[in-house]
Design a protein around this motif. Sequence first.
Motif, short mmCIF file in Angstrom:
data_model
loop_
_atom_site.label_atom_id
_atom_site.label_comp_id
_atom_site.label_asym_id
_atom_site.label_seq_id
_atom_site.Cartn_x
_atom_site.Cartn_y
_atom_site.Cartn_z
N PRO A 1 0.81 -1.35 0.02
CA PRO A 1 0.01 -0.07 -0.02
C PRO A 1 0.96 1.24 -0.12
CG PRO A 1 -0.64 -1.60 1.94
CD PRO A 1 0.61 -2.21 1.12
N LYS A 2 0.37 2.45 -0.48
CA LYS A 2 1.01 3.43 -0.53
C LYS A 2 1.83 3.97 0.64
CE LYS A 2 0.85 8.31 -2.25
NZ LYS A 2 0.48 9.18 -3.18
N ALA A 3 1.04 3.75 1.97
CA ALA A 3 1.50 3.95 3.05
C ALA A 3 2.50 3.63 3.65
CB ALA A 3 0.37 3.69 4.24
N ASN A 4 2.71 2.01 3.27
CA ASN A 4 4.01 1.34 3.36
C ASN A 4 5.16 2.17 2.86
OD1 ASN A 4 2.40 -0.16 4.96
ND2 ASN A 4 2.79 -2.04 3.76
N VAL A 5 5.01 2.31 1.47
CA VAL A 5 6.20 2.71 0.65
C VAL A 5 6.57 4.09 1.31
CG1 VAL A 5 6.72 3.84 -1.73
CG2 VAL A 5 4.99 1.74 -1.37
N GLU A 6 5.53 5.09 1.51
CA GLU A 6 6.13 6.21 2.14
C GLU A 6 6.79 6.13 3.37
OE1 GLU A 6 5.87 9.05 0.46
OE2 GLU A 6 5.12 8.03 -1.18
N LYS A 7 6.19 5.31 4.42
CA LYS A 7 6.90 5.03 5.56
C LYS A 7 8.28 4.78 5.43
CE LYS A 7 6.01 2.73 9.89
NZ LYS A 7 5.08 1.95 10.64
N MET A 8 8.66 3.52 4.29
CA MET A 8 9.76 3.28 4.33
C MET A 8 10.59 4.28 3.65
SD MET A 8 9.50 -0.78 2.84
CE MET A 8 7.93 -0.72 1.92
N ARG A 9 10.15 4.95 2.69
CA ARG A 9 10.73 6.13 2.04
C ARG A 9 11.37 6.98 3.11
NH1 ARG A 9 7.58 7.26 -2.70
NH2 ARG A 9 9.22 6.05 -3.76
N GLY A 10 10.47 7.18 3.92
CA GLY A 10 10.94 8.25 5.06
C GLY A 10 11.79 7.58 6.06
N ASP B 1 1.77 -3.30 9.73
CA ASP B 1 1.81 -2.70 8.39
C ASP B 1 2.04 -3.97 7.15
OD1 ASP B 1 2.26 0.08 9.15
OD2 ASP B 1 3.97 -0.40 9.53
N ARG B 2 2.60 -5.14 7.83
CA ARG B 2 3.13 -5.92 7.04
C ARG B 2 1.79 -7.23 6.71
NH1 ARG B 2 7.96 -5.60 9.60
NH2 ARG B 2 9.79 -4.90 7.94
N TRP B 3 1.01 -7.45 7.82
CA TRP B 3 0.01 -8.39 7.62
C TRP B 3 -0.77 -8.31 6.46
CZ3 TRP B 3 2.78 -11.84 9.73
CH2 TRP B 3 3.28 -11.77 11.10
N PRO B 4 -1.30 -7.32 6.06
CA PRO B 4 -2.31 -6.98 5.04
C PRO B 4 -1.45 -7.09 3.64
CG PRO B 4 -2.42 -5.33 6.70
CD PRO B 4 -1.66 -6.06 7.16
N TRP B 5 -0.40 -6.76 3.81
CA TRP B 5 0.19 -6.61 2.54
C TRP B 5 0.81 -8.17 2.07
CZ3 TRP B 5 5.92 -7.56 3.03
CH2 TRP B 5 6.75 -7.47 1.79
N LEU B 6 1.24 -9.06 3.38
CA LEU B 6 1.49 -10.28 3.11
C LEU B 6 0.42 -11.24 2.54
CD1 LEU B 6 3.98 -10.80 5.94
CD2 LEU B 6 4.66 -10.71 3.58
N GLU B 7 -0.76 -10.92 3.24
CA GLU B 7 -1.87 -11.43 2.50
C GLU B 7 -2.18 -11.31 1.29
OE1 GLU B 7 -6.55 -12.46 4.11
OE2 GLU B 7 -5.49 -10.94 5.42
N ARG B 8 -2.07 -9.97 0.89
CA ARG B 8 -2.50 -9.72 -0.76
C ARG B 8 -1.33 -10.26 -1.59
NH1 ARG B 8 -2.10 -3.46 -2.00
NH2 ARG B 8 -3.56 -3.39 -0.38
N VAL B 9 -0.16 -10.67 -1.15
CA VAL B 9 1.12 -11.27 -1.67
C VAL B 9 0.74 -12.68 -1.90
CG1 VAL B 9 3.49 -12.13 -1.62
CG2 VAL B 9 2.94 -9.80 -1.09
N ALA B 10 0.30 -13.40 -0.64
CA ALA B 10 -0.16 -14.80 -0.78
C ALA B 10 -1.28 -14.95 -1.85
CB ALA B 10 -0.59 -15.36 0.54
N GLN B 11 -2.09 -14.23 -1.86
CA GLN B 11 -3.31 -14.38 -2.77
C GLN B 11 -2.91 -14.12 -4.25
OE1 GLN B 11 -6.63 -15.40 -1.76
NE2 GLN B 11 -6.59 -15.82 -4.09
N ALA B 12 -2.15 -13.18 -4.48
CA ALA B 12 -1.50 -12.84 -5.79
C ALA B 12 -0.59 -14.35 -6.20
CB ALA B 12 -0.70 -11.53 -5.85
N MET B 13 0.05 -14.80 -5.47
CA MET B 13 0.70 -16.16 -5.71
C MET B 13 -0.10 -17.06 -6.16
SD MET B 13 4.09 -16.16 -3.36
CE MET B 13 3.45 -16.34 -1.96
#
Length: 175
Positions: A47-56, A64-76
């Motif tokens: 999500p954009k919020a994760n990218v901005e957090k890391m960029r900062g 921050d990671r759990w929803p992203w990892l769930e999206r990754v698992a589903q995409a795979m």
Amino acid sequence: MPATDSALEAVRLIVVMGVSGAGKSTVGSALADKIGVSFIDADHLHPKANVEKMRGGKPLADEDRWPWLERVAQAMVNAADQNGRVVCACSSLRYAYRAFLRQKAGEAICFVLLNGDKSTIARRQADRPGHFMPAALLDSQFATLEPFQADECALTMDVEMELAEIVEKIAKSIG
């Protein structure tokens, strides 16, 4: 633990993992091309919020990671359902993240760790101007990286090898 050849050949989901700058996207894309399957770069699913957090310069927290990892698992799973197999570049640094990916995918995942020392990775990161993950977070990446556990299908590749050699070794291992 090193997986047996037959276990590796049965796995549809392959995750190329490691700290930022290890070469996950480069190796993952080349591996997918070599074995003729889809490639997913998990960084593109943040999500954009994760990218901005890391960029900062702030490391992501687990929440921050759990929803992203769930999206990754589903995409795979979706990509493997369409193409038989998929290769994904995803940091997957902690055992809990790898277990979460397996649980959400509902099937085995082969994790391929791109392993290198901090000075090698730092040099690689310096060659990636403009990447959202700043070099300042490298220490936190190495601190977060956890070794494989006995229940994981896992391979480790030395990042000092040439790209073609890494890809060939992985392709041979997974059948």
